[in-house]
Every structure is written in C-alpha cells, then in structure tokens.
Design a protein around this motif. Structure first.
Motif, PDB file in Angstrom:
ATOM      1  N   GLY A 197       0.795  -1.218   0.000  1.00  0.00           N
ATOM      2  CA  GLY A 197       0.000   0.000   0.000  1.00  0.00           C
ATOM      3  C   GLY A 197       0.829   1.271   0.000  1.00  0.00           C
ATOM      4  N   ILE A 198       0.237   2.321  -0.530  1.00  0.00           N
ATOM      5  CA  ILE A 198       0.852   3.652  -0.491  1.00  0.00           C
ATOM      6  C   ILE A 198       0.229   4.402   0.667  1.00  0.00           C
ATOM      7  N   PRO A 199       1.015   4.952   1.568  1.00  0.00           N
ATOM      8  CA  PRO A 199       0.444   5.653   2.726  1.00  0.00           C
ATOM      9  C   PRO A 199      -0.397   6.846   2.284  1.00  0.00           C
ATOM     10  N   SER A 200      -1.499   7.048   2.961  1.00  0.00           N
ATOM     11  CA  SER A 200      -2.339   8.203   2.652  1.00  0.00           C
ATOM     12  C   SER A 200      -1.637   9.480   3.094  1.00  0.00           C
ATOM     13  N   LEU A 201      -2.061  10.601   2.527  1.00  0.00           N
ATOM     14  CA  LEU A 201      -1.445  11.875   2.883  1.00  0.00           C
ATOM     15  C   LEU A 201      -1.763  12.269   4.319  1.00  0.00           C
ATOM     16  N   ASN A 202      -2.789  11.670   4.888  1.00  0.00           N
ATOM     17  CA  ASN A 202      -3.075  11.927   6.299  1.00  0.00           C
ATOM     18  C   ASN A 202      -1.940  11.416   7.190  1.00  0.00           C
ATOM     19  N   VAL A 203      -1.317  10.308   6.751  1.00  0.00           N
ATOM     20  CA  VAL A 203      -0.156   9.794   7.483  1.00  0.00           C
ATOM     21  C   VAL A 203       0.992  10.794   7.400  1.00  0.00           C
ATOM     22  N   CYS A 204       1.174  11.386   6.226  1.00  0.00           N
ATOM     23  CA  CYS A 204       2.215  12.408   6.064  1.00  0.00           C
ATOM     24  C   CYS A 204       1.949  13.587   6.992  1.00  0.00           C
ATOM     25  N   MET A 205       0.672  13.945   7.124  1.00  0.00           N
ATOM     26  CA  MET A 205       0.310  15.112   7.925  1.00  0.00           C
ATOM     27  C   MET A 205       0.484  14.887   9.412  1.00  0.00           C
ATOM     28  N   ASN A 206       0.634  13.634   9.825  1.00  0.00           N
ATOM     29  CA  ASN A 206       0.926  13.386  11.236  1.00  0.00           C
ATOM     30  C   ASN A 206       2.188  14.119  11.673  1.00  0.00           C
ATOM     31  N   CYS A 207       3.109  14.268  10.727  1.00  0.00           N
ATOM     32  CA  CYS A 207       4.345  15.010  11.014  1.00  0.00           C
ATOM     33  C   CYS A 207       4.335  16.393  10.368  1.00  0.00           C
ATOM     34  N   HIS A 208       3.884  16.438   9.122  1.00  0.00           N
ATOM     35  CA  HIS A 208       4.063  17.663   8.347  1.00  0.00           C
ATOM     36  C   HIS A 208       3.007  18.732   8.604  1.00  0.00           C
ATOM     37  N   SER A 209       2.093  18.473   9.512  1.00  0.00           N
ATOM     38  CA  SER A 209       1.238  19.571   9.975  1.00  0.00           C
ATOM     39  C   SER A 209       2.059  20.521  10.837  1.00  0.00           C
ATOM     40  N   GLN A 210       3.142  19.988  11.408  1.00  0.00           N
ATOM     41  CA  GLN A 210       4.054  20.799  12.224  1.00  0.00           C
ATOM     42  C   GLN A 210       5.376  21.047  11.509  1.00  0.00           C
ATOM     43  N   VAL A 211       5.907  20.008  10.836  1.00  0.00           N
ATOM     44  CA  VAL A 211       7.170  20.144  10.105  1.00  0.00           C
ATOM     45  C   VAL A 211       6.846  20.675   8.715  1.00  0.00           C
ATOM     46  N   LYS A 212       7.031  21.985   8.526  1.00  0.00           N
ATOM     47  CA  LYS A 212       6.615  22.640   7.284  1.00  0.00           C
ATOM     48  C   LYS A 212       7.777  22.946   6.352  1.00  0.00           C
ATOM     49  N   GLU A 213       8.984  22.606   6.794  1.00  0.00           N
ATOM     50  CA  GLU A 213      10.151  22.866   5.952  1.00  0.00           C
ATOM     51  C   GLU A 213      11.164  21.748   6.138  1.00  0.00           C
ATOM     52  N   GLY A 214      11.622  21.182   5.039  1.00  0.00           N
ATOM     53  CA  GLY A 214      12.606  20.106   5.100  1.00  0.00           C
ATOM     54  C   GLY A 214      14.017  20.641   5.166  1.00  0.00           C
ATOM     55  N   THR A 215      14.919  19.886   5.797  1.00  0.00           N
ATOM     56  CA  THR A 215      16.313  20.320   5.911  1.00  0.00           C
ATOM     57  C   THR A 215      17.026  20.284   4.565  1.00  0.00           C
ATOM     58  N   ILE A 216      16.520  19.494   3.636  1.00  0.00           N
ATOM     59  CA  ILE A 216      17.154  19.375   2.320  1.00  0.00           C
ATOM     60  C   ILE A 216      16.337  20.082   1.250  1.00  0.00           C
ATOM     61  N   SER A 217      15.055  19.758   1.173  1.00  0.00           N
ATOM     62  CA  SER A 217      14.227  20.253   0.073  1.00  0.00           C
ATOM     63  C   SER A 217      13.560  21.585   0.363  1.00  0.00           C
TER      64      SER A 217
END
Length: 345
Positions: A197-217
């Motif tokens: 399975g491909i994780p839903s974007l809600n799984v991504c938002m578990n972190c990225h609702s707070q982490v809004k900027e990546g150290t690389i990208s």
C-alpha cells in the motif's frame, strides 16, 4: 658513398621483412580482436555514476543557484531557478544504486556486430592470409552477441534497476535513516494485506502539519503535500479542493503472479530489505533486486526455514514430516512453497 647505399638497401630489406611479418591485414585482425576483448571486458558496466545526494550538497546547490539568480532577476524567477536546480539533483540516483540492472548493452552489441561482419567478410576473401584468426574473431564476436541477447531477453518483463522520478521528491534515507521512521508506520497494509500500500497523505500530515520545511528540500516539496490535500498551512484548514498524487509504482510483478505481503511479513518474518534492498539508504527508490522466480523466489523458499511457533502452522505435523523426508529443517518449499499453483493460478 657505397657504404651509404648499402645501409639504405639493408634498411629497405629489413623494412620489407618487417612488413612481411606484420602485414596490414594482421594489424587489422589484432584491432578487431582488441575490440572483441574490449566488448567482453566492458560487458554491462557502462553506467554513468551520479553525484551522491547528501543534505549538504543539495542545500549548497540550491543556495548557489538562488544567489546567482537573485543578482540578475526578480524573486519569482529566482525561485524557479532554485526549483530547477534542486530537481536536477533530486532526480539523480545515488552511486551505489546506479549500476544495477541489465545495463546499457547497445554500444557493446553494435561493436560486436560490426566486428563479426568485418571478420566474416575478410575471412572469406581468397587473399586473406590469416583466415583462422578471422574465424576466431568472428566466433568471439558471435559469442558476445549471444551473451548480450541472453541477458536482454532474460530481462524482458522485469524491471531490475527501474527508478522512476516521482511527482513529489520523497527520500527514504531522510525519513528512515535520519528520522528513524519504521517502514510499517507508513506501509501499514504490508502486515494485513496482499499489497504493502501507499500511505495516505493523512499519514504524512501526522508530522508535516508541524514540520513545514525540510532540511534538504526546503518548503517546495512539503508544499506539494498541502496542495494535493487542499490544506492551507496559514489557517491550518482544509479549505481548498484536493487532488490525488499520481505516484509511479516501482516494484511490478507480472499479472499472472500472486504475491502476498502479509503472508511474507507476518508469517514468514521477512524483512523489507530482503526483497527491496537497502531502501533506508535511497533518496530515489530503485528496484534493487531482480525479482525473478527461479533465482530469487524459489531460491529463498528452498533455504528459508518455517517459523513453527506461528499459530498458522499449528495443524502441520512437522515432526512426522521431518522423519518421513529425513531432514532436520522444514523449509518453505517442503510445505508447498515450490508448487506452481501457489503463485500462479
């Protein structure tokens, strides 16, 4: 004067002898042989190594591009240049994953084919002084042509070395190695379903609702997640229409093959890396292993032992099976793991 004439005649005589020993055609044969050997030696090692993607190199590339553009263009054009420069780096594959797969055998194949034709044509000429050498060169070339044909034919329908560019740059190296996220946190279906399975974007938002900027990208890749979700990071509301991400599947098996992730992960206790390779080191996912039936699947089934503590196997009489077949270890193939109907039906 006579002495000089004698010296000249002697040199001319030696030159004639030299030409008789090493005729032009023989030099040509040596060159043809060298081309054949070169083709054998090169094989499929014709990959161009990519620059390794590390956080510092990508950051520096983006920063340098931004600095150069800021002097000549406005802010908008600078951002476009940064995105272009960064994606040029994102789309590369790390060196340790670059040279896998059947490779590019086009040039060696053409060299071998040209050598074979020349050797055959020259060897059939009546004036050829070394037909056996020509025959040897032709046979070597033909052998290499057969080798390339076998390698490429064997790779038909397989995707060993396949590494497509994804719509959002996602680094497993960053998420797994640097941040310590477990594979099954995102690919939770691997424990309960046929597909990982491909994780839903809600799984991504578990972190990225707070982490809004990546150290690389930086912000640009995370902003794509917000865009596809219809999420507004300023208001923290889903107040925009969303759209699905068209991820490109990397690991594809033929349609007539049945494979169950849950069976392997739960019952077989197979680690993700055993089939997918060291994904935790990949910035861009590549099909690391050749998922072939004989050399991979059946080979594993003939070596891997059964976890007899698994409740699924409680009805199996392993002790009787060991005594009957005179073996000490029950492998997967002993309980049907090598039967055609287990995977093809």
């Amino acid at each position: 004067m006579l002495r000089k004439i004698n010296i000249i005649l002697t040199l001319m005589k030696k030159r004639k002898m030299l030409l008789e020993i090493i005729p032009v055609k023989r030099i040509g044969l040596i060159m043809l042989l060298f081309l054949s050997v070169s083709a054998f030696a090169s094989g499929n090692q014709t990959h161009q190594m990519a620059v390794q993607l590390t956080g510092s190199t990508i950051y520096q590339t983006v920063a340098t591009a931004a600095g150069a553009q800021a002097e000549a263009q406005d802010t908008k054009s600078s951002e476009k240049a940064v995105a272009s420069a960064s994606h040029a780096d994102y789309d590369k594959i790390d060196p340790e994953f670059k040279g896998i797969g059947p490779g590019n055998n086009t040039l060696p194949f053409i060299i071998a084919l040209v050598v074979f034709i020349l050797a055959t044509v020259m060897g059939r000429r009546k004036k050829c002084k070394a037909p056996k050498v020509m025959m040897l060169v032709a046979l070597l070339s033909l052998g290499y042509i057969a080798k390339i044909t076998y390698v490429e034919a064997r790779a038909l329908g397989r995707q060993h070395g396949y590494a497509p560019v994804q719509p959002i740059w996602f680094s497993h190296k960053v998420h797994v190695t640097q941040n310590g996220i477990d594979c099954e946190y995102c690919h939770v279906d691997a424990r309960t379903s046929r597909h990982a399975g491909i994780p839903s974007l809600n799984v991504c938002m578990n972190c990225h609702s707070q982490v809004k900027e990546g150290t690389i990208s930086g912000k640009q890749e995370i902003a794509k997640i917000y865009e596809h979700l219809g999420y507004n990071p300023q208001t923290m509301q889903y107040d925009k229409p969303g759209k699905p991400i068209e991820w490109v599947k990397v690991h594809n098996l033929p349609d007539h093959v049945y494979f169950n992730h849950a069976q392997h992960v739960q019952a077989g206790k197979v680690e993700c890396q055993e089939c997918h390779g060291p994904v935790e080191k990949m910035n861009r996912v590549v099909e690391y292993k050749e998922l072939a039936m004989g050399d991979f699947c059946l080979d594993c089934h003939r070596k891997r032992g059964i976890d007899t503590s698994n409740p699924y196997y409680k009805h199996y009489k392993f002790k009787e099976l060991k005594e009957k077949q005179g073996i000490d270890k029950i492998t997967v193939d002993k309980i049907g793991g090598a039967d055609c109907s287990s995977c093809h039906y």
